[in-house]
Design an enzyme around this catalytic site. Sequence first.
Site, PDB file in Angstrom:
ATOM      1  N   CYS A  71       0.827  -1.212   0.000  1.00  0.00           N
ATOM      2  CA  CYS A  71       0.000   0.000   0.000  1.00  0.00           C
ATOM      3  C   CYS A  71       0.860   1.261   0.000  1.00  0.00           C
ATOM      4  O   CYS A  71       0.362   2.346  -0.243  1.00  0.00           O
ATOM      5  CB  CYS A  71      -0.948   0.004   1.203  1.00  0.00           C
ATOM      6  SG  CYS A  71      -0.087   0.048   2.776  1.00  0.00           S
TER       7      CYS A  71
ATOM      8  N   CYS B  38      -2.664  -2.973   8.498  1.00  0.00           N
ATOM      9  CA  CYS B  38      -2.271  -1.670   9.038  1.00  0.00           C
ATOM     10  C   CYS B  38      -1.818  -1.824  10.494  1.00  0.00           C
ATOM     11  O   CYS B  38      -0.872  -1.157  10.932  1.00  0.00           O
ATOM     12  CB  CYS B  38      -3.435  -0.686   8.959  1.00  0.00           C
ATOM     13  SG  CYS B  38      -4.357  -0.787   7.420  1.00  0.00           S
TER      14      CYS B  38
HETATM   15 FE1  FES Z   1      -1.636   0.190   4.256  1.00  0.00          FE
HETATM   16 FE2  FES Z   1      -3.404   0.920   5.967  1.00  0.00          FE
HETATM   17  S1  FES Z   1      -3.708   0.632   3.848  1.00  0.00           S
HETATM   18  S2  FES Z   1      -1.287   0.664   6.292  1.00  0.00           S
END
Ligand code: FES
Length: 127
Positions: free
Chosen positions: A33, A103
């Site tokens: 991400c 996360c």
């Molecule tokens: Fe990657 Fe939350 S989407 S840390």
Amino acid sequence: MYTEKVLDHFSNPRNMGELEDANGVGMVGNAKCGDIMQMFIKVNDDGIIEDVSFKTFGCGAAIATSSMATELIKGKTVDEALQLSNSAVVEALEGLPPAKLHCSVLAEEAVKAAVENYRENLGKATV
Ligand code: FES
């Protein structure tokens, strides 16, 4: 889909920013991400985390989990901080959607990285 606690820590993050006199700093990221989390700890001579802060360039869940992680390790020993699991952070936030669990892993890793850095610094200081 987000609990009140997550929304609270996201909109009103605790211990956010840089800690000027930190003696341990850890930075971790998630390649998928692209989010980045930085954790600062100030450990006293008794090995207690006196102060802690974070800086997160990432999603709302990353901000909420890092904020909660700082609250969970403040006042604890570095050994206790190393025991902090991402599921403990999620539990303290009363849950996260499954797609956001990674996360919380970032928060666990950031704490571990900060403690590791603190121990490295300690090693250097005593050589
Ligand atoms: Fe990657 Fe939350 S989407 S840390």
